[in-house]
Motif scaffolding. Structure first.
Motif, mmCIF file in Angstrom:
data_model
loop_
_atom_site.group_PDB
_atom_site.id
_atom_site.type_symbol
_atom_site.label_atom_id
_atom_site.label_comp_id
_atom_site.label_asym_id
_atom_site.label_seq_id
_atom_site.Cartn_x
_atom_site.Cartn_y
_atom_site.Cartn_z
ATOM 1 N N ASN A 188 0.824 -1.225 0.000
ATOM 2 C CA ASN A 188 0.000 0.000 0.000
ATOM 3 C C ASN A 188 0.850 1.264 0.000
ATOM 4 O OD1 ASN A 188 -2.280 -1.446 0.062
ATOM 5 N ND2 ASN A 188 -3.009 -0.752 2.058
ATOM 6 N N LYS A 189 1.875 1.236 0.845
ATOM 7 C CA LYS A 189 2.703 2.433 1.003
ATOM 8 C C LYS A 189 3.383 2.808 -0.317
ATOM 9 C CE LYS A 189 3.641 5.558 3.795
ATOM 10 N NZ LYS A 189 2.501 6.368 4.263
ATOM 11 N N GLU A 190 3.811 1.778 -1.070
ATOM 12 C CA GLU A 190 4.475 2.048 -2.352
ATOM 13 C C GLU A 190 3.499 2.684 -3.348
ATOM 14 O OE1 GLU A 190 7.863 -0.680 -3.816
ATOM 15 O OE2 GLU A 190 6.487 -2.003 -2.736
ATOM 16 N N ILE A 191 2.259 2.154 -3.356
ATOM 17 C CA ILE A 191 1.252 2.721 -4.263
ATOM 18 C C ILE A 191 0.938 4.153 -3.841
ATOM 19 C CG2 ILE A 191 -1.147 2.528 -5.062
ATOM 20 C CD1 ILE A 191 -0.895 -0.439 -5.020
ATOM 21 N N GLU A 192 0.773 4.335 -2.532
ATOM 22 C CA GLU A 192 0.461 5.672 -2.016
ATOM 23 C C GLU A 192 1.548 6.680 -2.428
ATOM 24 O OE1 GLU A 192 -0.443 5.643 2.183
ATOM 25 O OE2 GLU A 192 0.024 7.777 2.319
ATOM 26 N N ASN A 193 2.802 6.310 -2.200
ATOM 27 C CA ASN A 193 3.889 7.229 -2.552
ATOM 28 C C ASN A 193 3.933 7.522 -4.047
ATOM 29 O OD1 ASN A 193 4.704 7.462 0.065
ATOM 30 N ND2 ASN A 193 6.227 5.840 -0.064
ATOM 31 N N LEU A 207 -6.361 6.559 0.472
ATOM 32 C CA LEU A 207 -7.586 5.760 0.318
ATOM 33 C C LEU A 207 -7.527 4.907 -0.956
ATOM 34 C CD1 LEU A 207 -10.383 4.959 1.327
ATOM 35 C CD2 LEU A 207 -11.346 6.934 0.152
ATOM 36 N N ILE A 208 -7.040 5.485 -2.038
ATOM 37 C CA ILE A 208 -6.943 4.711 -3.292
ATOM 38 C C ILE A 208 -6.010 3.517 -3.093
ATOM 39 C CG2 ILE A 208 -6.151 4.744 -5.695
ATOM 40 C CD1 ILE A 208 -7.066 7.650 -5.857
ATOM 41 N N ALA A 209 -4.884 3.751 -2.414
ATOM 42 C CA ALA A 209 -3.944 2.648 -2.178
ATOM 43 C C ALA A 209 -4.629 1.553 -1.371
ATOM 44 C CB ALA A 209 -2.701 3.164 -1.449
ATOM 45 N N SER A 210 -5.409 1.958 -0.391
ATOM 46 C CA SER A 210 -6.078 0.989 0.467
ATOM 47 C C SER A 210 -7.102 0.152 -0.307
ATOM 48 C CB SER A 210 -6.751 1.735 1.624
ATOM 49 O OG SER A 210 -7.426 0.857 2.469
ATOM 50 N N ILE A 211 -7.898 0.804 -1.152
ATOM 51 C CA ILE A 211 -8.933 0.031 -1.855
ATOM 52 C C ILE A 211 -8.374 -0.736 -3.045
ATOM 53 C CG2 ILE A 211 -10.866 1.484 -1.115
ATOM 54 C CD1 ILE A 211 -10.841 2.908 -3.690
ATOM 55 N N SER A 212 -7.193 -0.405 -3.526
ATOM 56 C CA SER A 212 -6.667 -1.140 -4.687
ATOM 57 C C SER A 212 -5.971 -2.431 -4.293
ATOM 58 C CB SER A 212 -5.679 -0.321 -5.507
ATOM 59 O OG SER A 212 -5.818 0.996 -5.338
ATOM 60 N N ARG A 213 -5.710 -2.607 -3.032
ATOM 61 C CA ARG A 213 -5.150 -3.859 -2.517
ATOM 62 C C ARG A 213 -4.007 -4.412 -3.350
ATOM 63 N NH1 ARG A 213 -10.197 -7.471 -0.818
ATOM 64 N NH2 ARG A 213 -10.872 -6.256 0.942
ATOM 65 N N ASN A 290 -6.447 -2.469 10.743
ATOM 66 C CA ASN A 290 -6.844 -1.451 9.762
ATOM 67 C C ASN A 290 -8.000 -1.946 8.912
ATOM 68 O OD1 ASN A 290 -4.802 0.200 10.562
ATOM 69 N ND2 ASN A 290 -3.342 -0.643 9.096
ATOM 70 N N ILE A 291 -8.943 -1.065 8.652
ATOM 71 C CA ILE A 291 -9.985 -1.434 7.705
ATOM 72 C C ILE A 291 -9.668 -0.786 6.355
ATOM 73 C CG2 ILE A 291 -11.773 -1.795 9.463
ATOM 74 C CD1 ILE A 291 -12.947 0.917 8.664
ATOM 75 N N ILE A 292 -10.306 -1.317 5.300
ATOM 76 C CA ILE A 292 -10.007 -0.803 3.954
ATOM 77 C C ILE A 292 -10.538 0.628 3.804
ATOM 78 C CG2 ILE A 292 -10.414 -1.178 1.483
ATOM 79 C CD1 ILE A 292 -8.999 -3.578 2.422
ATOM 80 N N ASN A 293 -11.813 0.810 4.170
ATOM 81 C CA ASN A 293 -12.428 2.142 4.042
ATOM 82 C C ASN A 293 -12.185 2.931 5.330
ATOM 83 O OD1 ASN A 293 -14.041 1.978 1.394
ATOM 84 N ND2 ASN A 293 -14.550 0.068 2.449
#
Ligand SMILES: [Zn+2]
Length: 345
Positions: A188-193, A207-213, A290-293
């Protein structure tokens, strides 16, 4: 250049070593969930052969040949004829086969077989990328069997790369003829960054990183405004289920979900509903996880106090069953109504 891709560093190293030693297996299977760049990696490997300006044998992504190889003119989804053959990129030695509707056509694989025997036109090798390889149909005299011979005795200068998110759906005889390259979901962190570097606001990126799993493809496709709008609808349906209100909200949600104009987003919407229920479960049973949303943390925690584990798991199973049946010719309106009625039961 593999540096352009995020995540999967160990896999990058394996591919780099294959390129540098020029010991690339003729049949490779790229395995990993949707949207993590398997196809781009396969293409990058092919480009490392045709590139005119290699950097330590890796493709430069900038020369004429690299651009040609990346340039695919894919046919329209209903153009059956064009799916019956290999679709070439701008480079005549790099082609792909993609499914037509739900299966890879046997004629496309027969064409690949013929083409795989030809010598390269311009470079010193030819590459064929079979995307969604799990869609090689498995009946007698079919695409999967047609491929076996080519995988068994590939021409010296031919490479076949199969791409799949579901290796268990491939014939064992195909699996055993390919060397597997595995891709892990991206952190997630890599996508977020990555998204923050692309100027996404931090909260949206998170949030996008979290929901894209773990799927960068999904992250880049996500329209957050649309996601929130759909999520609100699903949340209302859940609230109505949990508080035992009238069926009216449920029927309206069902109608909206199965409306033909929302056909494209149907499965995605079911997934949003499933994720919300999963979040309710987590809030209720592992409140410290942690929850996704996560932006709905408080709301979901409150809501989860009013539902039972029994209901939550039942709902998840009902949705999962519906999703599994989606590939069969199911009447979505009837199936969705039935889903909500069963959930309300
Ligand atoms: Zn190049």
């Amino acid at each position: 250049m593999f540096n352009e891709f995020i995540g999967n560093d160990p896999t990058k190293e394996i591919l780099r070593r294959l390129i540098q030693t020029r010991r690339i297996p003729h049949s490779l299977l790229f395995v990993g969930k949707e949207g993590i760049g398997k196809k781009q990696f396969a293409l990058e490997l092919a480009k490392s052969f045709v590139c005119q300006n290699k950097n330590e044998l890796e493709a430069c992504d900038d020369c004429k040949n690299c651009h040609r190889a990346s340039n695919y003119n894919l046919p329209k989804p209903d153009d059956k004829d064009s799916h019956q053959k290999v679709i070439y990129s701008g480079h005549p030695d790099i082609g792909t086969v993609i499914p037509y509707k739900n299966s890879i056509l046997v004629d496309a694989i027969r064409n690949l077989e013929e083409e795989a025997n030809f010598l390269p036109y311009e470079s010193n090798a030819r590459f064929f990328i079979i995307d969604n390889a799990e869609k090689l149909s498995i009946t007698k005299d079919n695409a999967a069997n047609a491929l076996l011979k080519t995988l068994e005795e590939p021409a010296e200068s031919t490479y076949i790369f199969l791409i799949t998110a579901q290796p268990s759906s491939l014939l064992p005889t195909i699996l055993s003829r390919c060397q597997m390259i595995r891709f892990a979901p991206i952190e997630n962190k890599e996508i977020e960054n990555y998204l923050i570097n692309k100027n996404y606001p931090t909260e949206d990126a998170s949030l996008i990183a979290s929901i894209s799993r773990g799927s960068i493809g999904k992250a880049l496709e996500t329209n957050l405004e649309k996601y929130r709008e759909q999520r609100d609808k699903m949340l209302k349906a859940l609230e109505s289920l949990i508080s035992n209100q009238s069926y009216l909200t449920l029927l309206r949600t069902s109608e909206d979900l199965s409306d033909p104009k929302n056909k494209e987003s149907y499965e995605n919407n079911l997934q949003i509903l499933q994720t919300l229920i999963h979040d309710l479960w987590t809030s209720k049973n592992n409140p410290n996880s942690n929850i996704i949303n996560f932006d709905l943390n408080e709301k979901l925690a409150n809501l989860s106090n009013n539902c039972t584990n029994e209901n939550l798991s039942k709902w998840l199973i009902e949705i999962e069953t519906l999703r599994e049946n989606l590939s069969s010719n199911l009447n979505r309106k009837i199936a969705t109504d039935a889903l909500f009625m069963k959930m309300a039961d």
